[in-house]
Design an enzyme around this catalytic site. Sequence first.
Site, mmCIF file in Angstrom:
data_model
loop_
_atom_site.group_PDB
_atom_site.id
_atom_site.type_symbol
_atom_site.label_atom_id
_atom_site.label_comp_id
_atom_site.label_asym_id
_atom_site.label_seq_id
_atom_site.Cartn_x
_atom_site.Cartn_y
_atom_site.Cartn_z
ATOM 1 N N SER A 31 0.844 -1.194 0.000
ATOM 2 C CA SER A 31 0.000 0.000 0.000
ATOM 3 C C SER A 31 0.877 1.240 0.000
ATOM 4 O O SER A 31 1.964 1.242 0.604
ATOM 5 C CB SER A 31 -0.869 0.011 1.256
ATOM 6 O OG SER A 31 -1.433 1.289 1.433
ATOM 7 N N TYR A 86 -0.917 -0.726 10.065
ATOM 8 C CA TYR A 86 -1.187 -1.073 8.661
ATOM 9 C C TYR A 86 0.028 -0.758 7.777
ATOM 10 O O TYR A 86 0.451 -1.574 6.951
ATOM 11 C CB TYR A 86 -2.418 -0.280 8.228
ATOM 12 C CG TYR A 86 -2.880 -0.496 6.815
ATOM 13 C CD1 TYR A 86 -3.639 -1.610 6.472
ATOM 14 C CD2 TYR A 86 -2.584 0.439 5.823
ATOM 15 C CE1 TYR A 86 -4.089 -1.782 5.168
ATOM 16 C CE2 TYR A 86 -3.031 0.271 4.525
ATOM 17 C CZ TYR A 86 -3.787 -0.845 4.206
ATOM 18 O OH TYR A 86 -4.223 -1.016 2.918
ATOM 19 N N LYS A 98 2.212 -3.354 5.666
ATOM 20 C CA LYS A 98 2.182 -3.254 4.210
ATOM 21 C C LYS A 98 3.580 -3.130 3.613
ATOM 22 O O LYS A 98 3.794 -3.474 2.454
ATOM 23 C CB LYS A 98 1.314 -2.070 3.784
ATOM 24 C CG LYS A 98 -0.178 -2.336 3.939
ATOM 25 C CD LYS A 98 -0.558 -3.650 3.315
ATOM 26 C CE LYS A 98 -1.953 -3.732 2.801
ATOM 27 N NZ LYS A 98 -2.269 -5.079 2.275
HETATM 28 P P1 NAI Z 1 -12.165 -4.846 1.363
HETATM 29 O O1 NAI Z 1 -12.437 -4.645 2.804
HETATM 30 O O2 NAI Z 1 -13.234 -4.538 0.365
HETATM 31 O O3 NAI Z 1 -11.658 -6.317 1.081
HETATM 32 C C1 NAI Z 1 -10.794 -7.011 1.944
HETATM 33 C C2 NAI Z 1 -11.289 -8.427 2.037
HETATM 34 O O4 NAI Z 1 -10.381 -9.185 2.851
HETATM 35 C C3 NAI Z 1 -12.663 -8.535 2.701
HETATM 36 O O5 NAI Z 1 -13.540 -9.238 1.861
HETATM 37 C C4 NAI Z 1 -12.398 -9.251 3.994
HETATM 38 O O6 NAI Z 1 -13.454 -10.099 4.419
HETATM 39 C C5 NAI Z 1 -11.151 -10.047 3.646
HETATM 40 N N1 NAI Z 1 -10.426 -10.444 4.848
HETATM 41 C C6 NAI Z 1 -10.248 -9.733 5.983
HETATM 42 N N2 NAI Z 1 -9.589 -10.461 6.896
HETATM 43 C C7 NAI Z 1 -9.339 -11.662 6.325
HETATM 44 C C8 NAI Z 1 -8.683 -12.842 6.760
HETATM 45 N N3 NAI Z 1 -8.160 -12.916 7.986
HETATM 46 N N4 NAI Z 1 -8.591 -13.891 5.911
HETATM 47 C C9 NAI Z 1 -9.112 -13.826 4.659
HETATM 48 N N5 NAI Z 1 -9.758 -12.723 4.192
HETATM 49 C C10 NAI Z 1 -9.866 -11.662 5.013
HETATM 50 O O7 NAI Z 1 -10.876 -3.933 1.034
HETATM 51 P P2 NAI Z 1 -10.021 -3.709 -0.310
HETATM 52 O O8 NAI Z 1 -9.823 -2.260 -0.438
HETATM 53 O O9 NAI Z 1 -10.577 -4.496 -1.414
HETATM 54 O O10 NAI Z 1 -8.614 -4.317 0.138
HETATM 55 C C11 NAI Z 1 -7.952 -5.377 -0.522
HETATM 56 C C12 NAI Z 1 -6.471 -5.278 -0.242
HETATM 57 O O11 NAI Z 1 -5.945 -4.103 -0.876
HETATM 58 C C13 NAI Z 1 -6.104 -5.156 1.227
HETATM 59 O O12 NAI Z 1 -4.928 -5.891 1.481
HETATM 60 C C14 NAI Z 1 -5.867 -3.677 1.395
HETATM 61 O O13 NAI Z 1 -5.047 -3.405 2.495
HETATM 62 C C15 NAI Z 1 -5.215 -3.353 0.070
HETATM 63 N N6 NAI Z 1 -5.230 -1.942 -0.274
HETATM 64 C C16 NAI Z 1 -6.390 -1.334 -0.649
HETATM 65 C C17 NAI Z 1 -6.371 -0.002 -1.020
HETATM 66 C C18 NAI Z 1 -7.579 0.693 -1.508
HETATM 67 O O14 NAI Z 1 -7.441 1.856 -1.976
HETATM 68 N N7 NAI Z 1 -8.754 0.080 -1.455
HETATM 69 C C19 NAI Z 1 -5.137 0.797 -0.939
HETATM 70 C C20 NAI Z 1 -3.969 0.040 -0.582
HETATM 71 C C21 NAI Z 1 -4.041 -1.281 -0.261
#
Ligand code: NAI
Length: 297
Positions: free
Chosen positions: A152, A165, A169
């Site tokens: 990230s 975080y 990351k």
């Molecule tokens: P989101 O919250 O929509 O999706 C994350 C998913 O991971 C959720 O479906 C959740 O249930 C699942 N999850 C959480 N804990 C878990 C576990 N212990 N085991 C398996 N699954 C688990 O968020 P998003 O934005 O789609 O995030 C996806 C990835 O991208 C994350 O790693 C986040 O940190 C990263 N990210 C997102 C950014 C953004 O702008 N949305 C920016 C930088 C990084």
Amino acid sequence: MTVRFDNRVAIVTGAGNGLGRAHALLLASRGAKVLVNDPGGARDGEGGDNAAADRVVAEIKAAGGQAAPNYDSVADPASAANIVKTAVDAFGTVDIVVNNAGILRDKSFPNMTMDDFDFVVKVHFLGTAYVTHAAWPILRQKAYGRIVVTSSNSGIYGNFGQTNYAGAKLAVVGFMNALRLEGAKYNIMVNALAPVAGTRMTEDLMTPEVLAKMKPEFVSPMVAYLCSEQCQRSGEIWAAGAGYFSRIEYREGPGVRVAGRAPTLEDVADNIEKIADLSTNSAYHTSTEEVQVVLGA
Ligand code: NAI
């Protein structure tokens, strides 16, 4: 170039929502058999609901693709291993691991409990290691693998209230830097993604107009490329969001060398601007390479 994933098995962690869902849909639409992992908790990782993974599996199947669900958490070695086992049971092997699962527990550092710190590190960093470790022997044995870790800009550049975080990351980048060296001779490529997208993680930070430009599916082409046979690059960090794709790299300046005597504190104090100067710079690709430069070799 048409990129396909026929006969490839992909695990996407946290694929029930946001970016993971978009990655899973794109991979499946190009022929991959996708293990859709998601325990379905809230943004902070509390609770659980099988419906998140089930919904995405149903979407993939409705579009004619192949997918199976898994509801385990990445944040525990045994359940992470079960994610990989579920993929093998369903589809016979693993070729691709997209470590995407993530949670947020933002607080300024003095207000953050160490439980919230630990759990964020567990999901993002240790979860990435646990799932990858379980898949690694399969990839190594078949001499093929594509692994994506999700970093990230918060870790790479910093963001207030995210010490947990941001640390986790950037930890996945260090993990990648070392693992890609171990994967090289087995045709296992490991890359890091720094995405920006409108998801439930970010939706309260942005206006609806900005969110409309930042769809998760605008990030997934980069992830799918990094998961493809065509991708021969490894150990690099890729920014993706809103249709923007770029590469991020550390650079080191030429610095200042004190030779022939022990350096003093004043050598640093008097030269700090020159030491900090990056107007000419180099990138190094292993720690050994940089140590050679430090030693003046
Ligand atoms: P989101 O919250 O929509 O999706 C994350 C998913 O991971 C959720 O479906 C959740 O249930 C699942 N999850 C959480 N804990 C878990 C576990 N212990 N085991 C398996 N699954 C688990 O968020 P998003 O934005 O789609 O995030 C996806 C990835 O991208 C994350 O790693 C986040 O940190 C990263 N990210 C997102 C950014 C953004 O702008 N949305 C920016 C930088 C990084």
